[in-house]
Write a protein that holds these residues in place. Structure first.
Motif, short mmCIF file in Angstrom:
data_model
loop_
_atom_site.label_atom_id
_atom_site.label_comp_id
_atom_site.label_asym_id
_atom_site.label_seq_id
_atom_site.Cartn_x
_atom_site.Cartn_y
_atom_site.Cartn_z
N LEU A 109 0.83 -1.20 0.00
CA LEU A 109 0.00 0.00 0.00
C LEU A 109 0.87 1.25 0.00
O LEU A 109 0.63 2.19 -0.77
CB LEU A 109 -0.93 -0.01 1.22
N ASN A 110 1.88 1.27 0.84
CA ASN A 110 2.78 2.42 0.88
C ASN A 110 3.59 2.56 -0.40
O ASN A 110 3.88 3.67 -0.84
CB ASN A 110 3.70 2.33 2.09
N LEU A 111 3.94 1.44 -1.02
CA LEU A 111 4.65 1.48 -2.30
C LEU A 111 3.76 2.07 -3.39
O LEU A 111 4.22 2.87 -4.21
CB LEU A 111 5.12 0.07 -2.67
N ALA A 112 2.49 1.71 -3.39
CA ALA A 112 1.56 2.27 -4.37
C ALA A 112 1.36 3.76 -4.13
O ALA A 112 1.28 4.54 -5.09
CB ALA A 112 0.22 1.54 -4.29
N LEU A 113 1.31 4.18 -2.88
CA LEU A 113 1.18 5.61 -2.58
C LEU A 113 2.40 6.40 -3.02
O LEU A 113 2.28 7.50 -3.58
CB LEU A 113 0.92 5.82 -1.09
N SER A 114 3.59 5.86 -2.77
CA SER A 114 4.79 6.57 -3.20
C SER A 114 4.93 6.58 -4.72
O SER A 114 5.43 7.55 -5.30
CB SER A 114 6.04 5.97 -2.54
N ASP A 115 4.45 5.52 -5.38
CA ASP A 115 4.45 5.51 -6.84
C ASP A 115 3.49 6.56 -7.38
O ASP A 115 3.80 7.25 -8.35
CB ASP A 115 4.08 4.12 -7.35
N LEU A 116 2.33 6.70 -6.77
CA LEU A 116 1.40 7.77 -7.15
C LEU A 116 2.03 9.14 -6.98
O LEU A 116 1.86 10.02 -7.81
CB LEU A 116 0.12 7.69 -6.32
N GLY A 117 2.76 9.32 -5.89
CA GLY A 117 3.42 10.60 -5.65
C GLY A 117 4.47 10.91 -6.70
O GLY A 117 4.56 12.04 -7.18
N SER A 118 5.26 9.91 -7.08
CA SER A 118 6.30 10.17 -8.08
C SER A 118 5.68 10.42 -9.46
O SER A 118 6.21 11.23 -10.23
CB SER A 118 7.29 9.01 -8.13
N ILE A 119 4.58 9.75 -9.77
CA ILE A 119 3.91 9.99 -11.04
C ILE A 119 3.30 11.39 -11.06
O ILE A 119 3.43 12.12 -12.05
CB ILE A 119 2.84 8.92 -11.30
N CYS A 120 2.66 11.77 -9.99
CA CYS A 120 2.00 13.08 -9.93
C CYS A 120 2.99 14.23 -9.79
O CYS A 120 2.61 15.39 -9.91
CB CYS A 120 1.00 13.12 -8.79
N THR A 121 4.25 13.93 -9.56
CA THR A 121 5.26 14.98 -9.47
C THR A 121 5.75 15.43 -10.84
O THR A 121 5.89 16.62 -11.10
CB THR A 121 6.45 14.47 -8.64
N THR A 122 5.98 14.49 -11.74
CA THR A 122 6.63 14.83 -13.00
C THR A 122 5.72 14.84 -14.21
O THR A 122 5.87 15.67 -15.10
CB THR A 122 7.78 13.84 -13.26
N VAL A 123 4.80 13.91 -14.28
CA VAL A 123 4.02 13.72 -15.50
C VAL A 123 3.09 14.90 -15.83
O VAL A 123 3.00 15.28 -16.99
CB VAL A 123 3.25 12.38 -15.45
N PRO A 124 2.41 15.52 -14.87
CA PRO A 124 1.52 16.64 -15.25
C PRO A 124 2.23 17.79 -15.95
O PRO A 124 1.70 18.37 -16.89
CB PRO A 124 0.91 17.09 -13.93
N LYS A 125 3.44 18.12 -15.53
CA LYS A 125 4.19 19.19 -16.19
C LYS A 125 4.59 18.77 -17.60
O LYS A 125 4.56 19.59 -18.54
CB LYS A 125 5.42 19.58 -15.36
N ALA A 126 4.97 17.51 -17.79
CA ALA A 126 5.32 17.03 -19.13
C ALA A 126 4.09 17.04 -20.04
O ALA A 126 4.19 17.40 -21.22
CB ALA A 126 5.91 15.63 -19.04
N ILE A 127 2.94 16.67 -19.51
CA ILE A 127 1.70 16.72 -20.29
C ILE A 127 1.37 18.16 -20.64
O ILE A 127 0.99 18.47 -21.77
CB ILE A 127 0.56 16.04 -19.52
N HIS A 128 1.51 19.06 -19.69
CA HIS A 128 1.25 20.48 -19.93
C HIS A 128 2.18 21.02 -21.02
O HIS A 128 1.75 21.76 -21.91
CB HIS A 128 1.43 21.26 -18.64
N ASN A 129 3.45 20.67 -20.94
CA ASN A 129 4.41 21.16 -21.93
C ASN A 129 4.11 20.64 -23.33
O ASN A 129 4.24 21.38 -24.31
CB ASN A 129 5.84 20.76 -21.54
#
Length: 115
Positions: free
Chosen positions: A51-71
């Motif tokens: 569960l904690n691994l899935a939460l940290s994976d969500l955090g790492s995805i939500c850190t970088t991908v939205p800016k790349a999508i925006h760009n």
């Protein structure tokens, strides 16, 4: 990826690929989180770490991908200094949390196999 900045079709392809991959990761991690949280028979140490691994994976995805999508969608390639610093800090934090959790999970499996 900056070489794609000239062609709009490739930017849209990049946007669609990033959106699809991030939505698949969000859905998969969301299913893991909801299964572990709702299933009372899954409240064991291994599933707690999962569960904690899935939460940290969500955090790492939500850190970088939205800016790349925006760009790629709005044809920009800039980021502020504070935004870059926050993105790097959060990504390093979530990645170190994932590596720590994976190490703990490996040790847990090692102990359970040896005993």
């Amino acid at each position: 990826l900056l070489a794609w900045a000239d062609t709009r079709q490739l930017q849209l392809l990049h946007f669609c690929l990033l959106l699809g991959i991030s939505l698949a990761a969000l859905l998969g991690n969301g299913l893991i989180i909801s299964a572990v949280a709702c299933g009372h028979h899954l409240h064991t140490p291994m599933f707690f770490f999962l569960l904690n691994l899935a939460l940290s994976d969500l955090g790492s995805i939500c850190t970088t991908v939205p800016k790349a999508i925006h760009n790629s969608l709005w044809d920009t390639s800039t980021i502020s200094y504070s935004g870059c610093a926050a993105q790097v800090f959060l990504y390093v934090f979530f990645m170190s949390a994932e590596f720590s959790l994976l190490t703990i999970m490996c040790y847990d499996r090692y102990v359970s196999i040896c005993k």
